[in-house]
Scaffold this motif. Structure first.
Motif, short mmCIF file in Angstrom:
data_model
loop_
_atom_site.label_atom_id
_atom_site.label_comp_id
_atom_site.label_asym_id
_atom_site.label_seq_id
_atom_site.Cartn_x
_atom_site.Cartn_y
_atom_site.Cartn_z
N LYS A 170 0.85 -0.91 -0.37
CA LYS A 170 -0.28 -0.19 0.18
C LYS A 170 0.94 1.78 0.18
O LYS A 170 0.42 2.23 -0.52
N ALA A 171 2.08 1.52 0.24
CA ALA A 171 3.20 2.28 0.55
C ALA A 171 3.20 2.96 -1.13
O ALA A 171 3.24 3.96 -1.31
N ASP B 209 0.36 4.37 -2.60
CA ASP B 209 -0.07 5.94 -1.63
C ASP B 209 1.52 6.73 -2.02
O ASP B 209 0.62 7.65 -2.25
N ALA B 210 2.48 6.81 -2.44
CA ALA B 210 3.12 7.37 -2.94
C ALA B 210 2.61 7.88 -4.06
O ALA B 210 2.69 7.53 -4.92
N GLU C 230 3.82 11.05 -0.21
CA GLU C 230 2.80 10.80 0.91
C GLU C 230 3.60 11.99 1.04
O GLU C 230 4.44 12.57 1.19
N TYR C 231 1.65 13.14 1.91
CA TYR C 231 2.62 14.35 2.27
C TYR C 231 2.19 14.60 4.09
O TYR C 231 1.10 13.24 4.30
N GLU C 232 2.69 15.22 4.42
CA GLU C 232 2.36 15.34 5.73
C GLU C 232 2.12 17.11 6.22
O GLU C 232 2.44 17.89 5.61
N GLN D 269 1.93 20.56 2.67
CA GLN D 269 1.68 19.19 3.37
C GLN D 269 3.68 19.05 2.44
O GLN D 269 4.61 19.54 1.42
N LYS E 5 6.67 16.31 1.42
CA LYS E 5 6.58 14.96 1.10
C LYS E 5 7.87 14.23 1.60
O LYS E 5 8.35 14.95 1.99
N THR F 234 7.37 10.14 1.04
CA THR F 234 7.47 9.11 0.06
C THR F 234 7.74 9.87 -0.71
O THR F 234 6.76 10.09 -1.83
N GLU G 18 7.40 8.49 -5.57
CA GLU G 18 6.23 7.56 -6.04
C GLU G 18 7.99 7.39 -7.15
O GLU G 18 8.90 8.17 -6.90
N SER H 243 2.50 9.09 -10.30
CA SER H 243 2.44 8.34 -9.16
C SER H 243 2.02 7.14 -8.69
O SER H 243 1.95 5.98 -9.59
#
Length: 778
Positions: free
Chosen positions: A136-137, A140-141, A143-145, A689, A691, A693, A695, A710
């Motif tokens: 799943k990682a 989802d790449a 991914e931002y926080e 946000q 980044k 992870t 892609e 992505s």
């Protein structure tokens, strides 16, 4: 054949209640003995073929279908290495649904795993293969926080910028909006909140003007009010002048000794349109032309040589003579002053001695193209016609035709060339009529039988010449007996049978022997050729006064007076009065010019004629103003097009577009990224946000850039349901051993199933014993 029949047997010790001892054995099939098709056989391409299980087909049904024997189902199974038909043979319908429900329950649509999709670069090279299992990682790449404050030293780009104003210029032609020129599209507009307006055309007013006249023409435009709102030069229309009409008058005769003379003007309608020019006036003729007149003058020089005939050109500028003597029997004379005998001068002569010994008469056609001569050659009388290559020039004459005629003394033609009239000297001096079927062609002439005998109606027994008045209403005759001009009236023009004798005018005091006569069309001048008392051939001019004369004056473009200067003579009833036609009335014209929508000048292009009062001036009304109607469109937040539905009217000066202020422009859109110091941030609409992870990335040599893909664009989630369906569908793809290899398989199976003699507990090739110490000896 059945698979299980080929399995070898095995004996086993058993303990059953009915058994008598523990050493009792039972013979059963050895299910632990299993056959497998050799790999080399399966590797042969020609030995097998692919097959897709259809619907809920069982192995025995496939065997029946392909081999014709359902007991060969074991061949299907061992060919595909199937040992558990429940889990390795595809399920169908309700069985498959039950399997899914038992295995997954309500989680049937949950994600089972993630699989990659094929990624190719611009050269069709594979970057990522299809079907790899990823977590799943990866999906989802990147991914931002969300960050709560800007990192040290990092300044993010602004989220919005001020909008830019659009610039639109209208294109006006003849006061109408025909198109627009979008100079700047602008930025920050949307179709719902943007408004575009065009300034209104001006209010209008009609122009007006008046005029002045001088000498019956428009001389000046006065009192110009230029109006307002004109976008083109308006038409200017002047009022028409009065329609020109000819003057009308009546007169009366005197009494007593003046009863045949015009005594007074009784009435006068002055007409209109004469301007400053007094018209000439003509009175109708009295019954007899030669009622009254006087001698004027005669030629200075002798004309002709033994003069016998004369023709006068209708304008009085030339005379032509025929003679008895000389080589030039036909001669041409010029009158430098028309109808003035004293100005006659010799021009040239024509030698026609090859056709005539002498001539007695001459005539020319009205256009001067033909000449006709009568006379004799020796003892033969004749009429000859000539063509003049140069009209009126006898030196250009060439003979056309000749005909024989009786003793001619003169000749005249009707003006249309269809008749000629011959004066015959031997028949009581009679005039004989001939008709021509082809005009002017004497060869087509025949006598009509119509004659006019002069000697029986007058006392003249020696007629020398005659002529018709130009309209055929009169015949004038001269001779040497009474030495007078004899006047005949033809009640039917040109019909000599309708002739009646009217009067005579004595000329013997000047002319001893008249030869020929011509009367001017206005009946004022008469030219007579003949011999004077000294026997010299000369040309004589007489002035006739029988026709009344008058002068006119004009005032304000109309005849206001008629003054009688000659009362005339011989009238039996008041004559009619004819005035010259007035000038044709002409309407004035003009053109206008405008400046800034106002008529500033009117230029007279034609002053016209016939105005007795200043004409009114009509100027086109200024056009009614009308707003243009249009719509606009916004593309990419800029005003992209304007569509005109109504061009409007009367935009004298170029209008202006007013456009509402644009909104702020989004500079950073949702999901826009910003990178600095090997770190990337993304704007989510409310926050930045970071980044965390990465892609999939690869280098594109065409653009010399890194391509980022992505996880959602490089792999797909596979649900439990999709996974099982795919797995179940995969089970439907099996190998089928070709029919011709079945016997090989059976032989192989039977060989495999035989026990080896050397094997432990060998009993026979199809039976083997077993040993169980726990049971033996019990």
């Amino acid at each position: 054949m059945g698979y299980f029949r080929e399995l070898p047997n095995i004996q086993i010790n058993n303990r059953l209640n009915k058994d008598l001892s523990n050493d009792e054995v039972t013979i059963v099939k050895n299910f632990f003995k299993r056959a497998k098709i050799r790999d080399d056989l399966l590797g042969l391409v020609a030995a097998s073929e692919n097959y897709t299980i259809v619907g809920d087909e069982r192995p025995d049904q496939v065997a029946e279908k392909l081999y014709g024997d359902p007991e060969l189902d074991w061949v299907i199974l061992i060919t595909n290495n199937i040992t558990d038909i429940q889990s390795e043979w595809p399920l169908q319908g309700s069985s498959f649904n039950k399997f899914l429900n038992d295995k997954y329950g309500d989680n049937i649509n949950d994600i089972h795993h993630y699989e990659t999709i094929a990624i190719l670069d611009d050269f069709k090279r594979q970057i990522l293969p299809e079907g790899l299992l990823v977590d799943k990682a990866f999906y989802d790449a990147p991914e931002y926080e969300t960050i709560t404050e800007n990192p040290p030293g990092i300044t993010f780009p602004p989220i919005t910028l001020p909008g830019t104003q659009a610039v639109i210029n209208p294109v006006i032609v003849d006061g109408e909006l025909v198109s627009v020129d979008i100079v700047e599209l602008g930025n920050g507009y949307d179709i719902k909140s943007t408004s575009v307006f065009l300034s209104l055309p001006p209010n209008t007013a009609n122009a007006s003007a008046s005029s002045l006249i001088t000498d019956f023409t428009v001389s000046f435009v006065a009192g110009l009010d230029g109006g307002d709102g004109y976008n083109v030069n308006p038409n200017v229309v002047f009022e028409d002048p009065p329609t020109s009409t000819v003057a009308i008058a009546t007169c009366g005769l005197g009494t007593g000794s003046n009863s045949s003379k015009v005594d007074a003007i009784l009435s006068l309608d002055g007409g209109i349109g004469y301007g400053l020019t007094a018209p000439s006036v003509q009175f109708s003729f009295p019954p007899n032309v030669f009622s009254e007149g006087f001698f004027v003058t005669n030629s200075i020089n002798v004309i002709g040589d033994g003069l016998e005939g004369m023709y006068v050109r209708s304008d009085g500028s030339k005379i032509y003579t025929s003679s008895l003597f000389s080589s030039q029997l036909v001669r041409e004379y010029d009158l430098t002053t028309p109808w003035n005998a004293s100005t006659a001068t010799f021009n040239d002569g024509l030698n026609i001695s090859s056709e005539f010994s002498y001539t007695t008469g001459i005539e020319l056609s009205p256009d001067g193209d033909y000449m006709f001569v009568v006379g004799a050659f020796g003892v033969n009388f004749k009429l000859a016609s000539y063509s003049l290559s140069t009209p009126w020039d006898i030196t250009s004459a060439s003979l056309l035709n000749e005909i024989v005629i009786p003793t001619p003394a003169g000749i005249r033609f009707k003006s249309d060339g269809y008749f000629f009239y011959l004066l015959e000297a031997d028949t009581s001096d009679s005039i004989i009529e001939y008709e021509l079927t082809t005009p002017w062609d004497i060869t087509t002439a025949t006598t009509t039988g119509n004659t006019l005998n002069i000697t029986t109606t007058t006392t003249e027994n020696s007629v020398a010449g005659f002529t018709f008045f130009e309209d055929g209403s009169k015949i004038f005759v001269v001779g040497s007996d009474v030495r007078s001009i004899l006047e005949f009236t033809l009640s039917t023009p040109w019909d000599i049978t309708t002739a009646s004798y009217g009067s005579q005018y004595f000329v013997g005091d000047k002319i001893a022997s008249p030869v020929d006569v011509y009367v001017r069309s206005d009946r004022k001048d008469v030219l007579i050729s003949g011999n004077n008392p000294a026997n010299n051939n000369k040309l004589y001019q007489y002035r006739l006064t029988a026709v009344a004369e008058a002068t006119t004056t004009v005032s304000n473009s109309s005849v206001d007076s008629v003054t009688i200067i000659n009362s005339g003579f011989g009238y039996t009833e008041p004559p009619t009065i004819t005035f010259d036609n007035p000038f044709t009335a002409v309407t004035a014209t003009g053109i206008s010019s405008i400046t800034a929508g106002i008529v500033t000048t009117i230029t007279i292009t034609n002053p016209g004629f016939g105005y007795t009062t200043p004409p009114s001036i009509t100027i086109d009304n200024a056009p009614v103003s009308r707003n243009a109607v249009f719509t606009f469109n916004v593309t990419n937040s800029g005003i992209s097009t304007i569509t005109i539905f109504d061009s409007g009217q009367n935009y004298v000066n170029s209008p202006t577009f007013s456009i509402s202020a644009p909104a702020d422009i989004v500079n950073t859109n949702v999901n826009d990224t910003y990178s600095q110091n090997n770190t990337t941030w993304r704007w989510n609409g409310t926050d930045w946000q970071e980044k965390v992870t990465e892609e999939l990335q690869y280098f594109n040599p065409i653009t010399s850039s890194i391509v980022r893909v992505s996880g959602k664009d490089s792999c797909v989630p596979v649900s439990n349901y999709d996974y099982e369906v795919k797995l179940n569908d995969k089970k439907r793809q099996i190998l089928i051993l070709k029919r011709e290899y079945i016997s090989v398989i059976i032989t192989e199976l039977r060989n495999i199933m035989k026990y080896d003699k050397k094997s432990k507990d060998y009993i026979s090739s199809t039976l083997k014993g077993t040993y169980n110490p726990n049971l033996t000896g019990v």
